[in-house]
Each structure stands twice: as C-alpha cells, then as structure tokens.
Motif scaffolding. Structure first.
Motif, short mmCIF file in Angstrom:
data_model
loop_
_atom_site.label_atom_id
_atom_site.label_comp_id
_atom_site.label_asym_id
_atom_site.label_seq_id
_atom_site.Cartn_x
_atom_site.Cartn_y
_atom_site.Cartn_z
N LEU A 1 0.82 -1.20 0.00
CA LEU A 1 0.00 0.00 0.00
C LEU A 1 0.86 1.25 0.00
O LEU A 1 0.42 2.30 -0.46
CB LEU A 1 -0.94 0.01 1.21
N ASP B 1 3.12 1.95 -1.91
CA ASP B 1 3.42 2.32 -3.28
C ASP B 1 2.40 3.28 -3.86
O ASP B 1 2.63 3.87 -4.90
CB ASP B 1 3.51 1.09 -4.16
N ALA C 1 -0.40 -2.63 -6.22
CA ALA C 1 -0.72 -1.79 -5.06
C ALA C 1 -2.20 -1.41 -5.05
O ALA C 1 -2.84 -1.42 -4.00
CB ALA C 1 0.16 -0.54 -5.04
#
Length: 85
Positions: free
Chosen positions: A2, A4, A53
């Motif tokens: 997450l 990213d 992501a």
C-alpha cells in the motif's frame, strides 16, 4: 504494498469506489475533489488498475474495473471485425 500508492492514487480509487453513492455529474466531482480534468483522471485510473498496489488497496473495485475494461476491449474488437456486439 500500500505504501506504493500516492495520496492522489488513493483519492482516485476512493472516488471511483464511492461514485455510485454520489449524485450529480462525475466530471464536476473529479474537478472539484481532485483538481484535474476528467480525461487525466481516466488516464491515471487506467494505469492505476494495472498495479498490484491498487489491487491490494481495493481488490473488489480493481477487479471490477479490469473486467469492464476487458469487456469493452472485446466489444471494440468485434465491431472492428464487423461482428455485431
């Protein structure tokens, strides 16, 4: 991961996930909440749903958007080949 996702990426996914609950015009909401044109929003959303992501952030939304995109691509291909779709 997450981590990213940028805040903008999260805002795009959140808006897309919440859209059915909002009334009014989506384009106006995109401009008001995200400060970008609808064309830019859809460009970014298209790229975003390809990332792991984004899938991790909201798997149901991303899978739904991927299915819709893929179905549209099949329809476009069929129309280009002269099939009724």
């Amino acid at each position: 991961m997450l981590g990213d996702l940028s805040d903008r990426d999260k805002a795009i996914l959140t808006l897309e996930a919440a859209w059915p609950r909002h009334g009014g015009m989506k384009e106006e909401t995109i401009r008001a909440q995200l400060g970008m044109s609808p064309a830019r929003y859809y460009q970014l959303l298209g790229r975003l749903i390809e990332t792991e992501a984004a899938l991790e952030f909201d798997p149901l939304l991303v899978r739904r958007l991927r299915r819709l995109r893929d179905a549209r691509a099949v329809q476009r291909t069929a129309r280009m080949r002269g099939f009724v779709g």
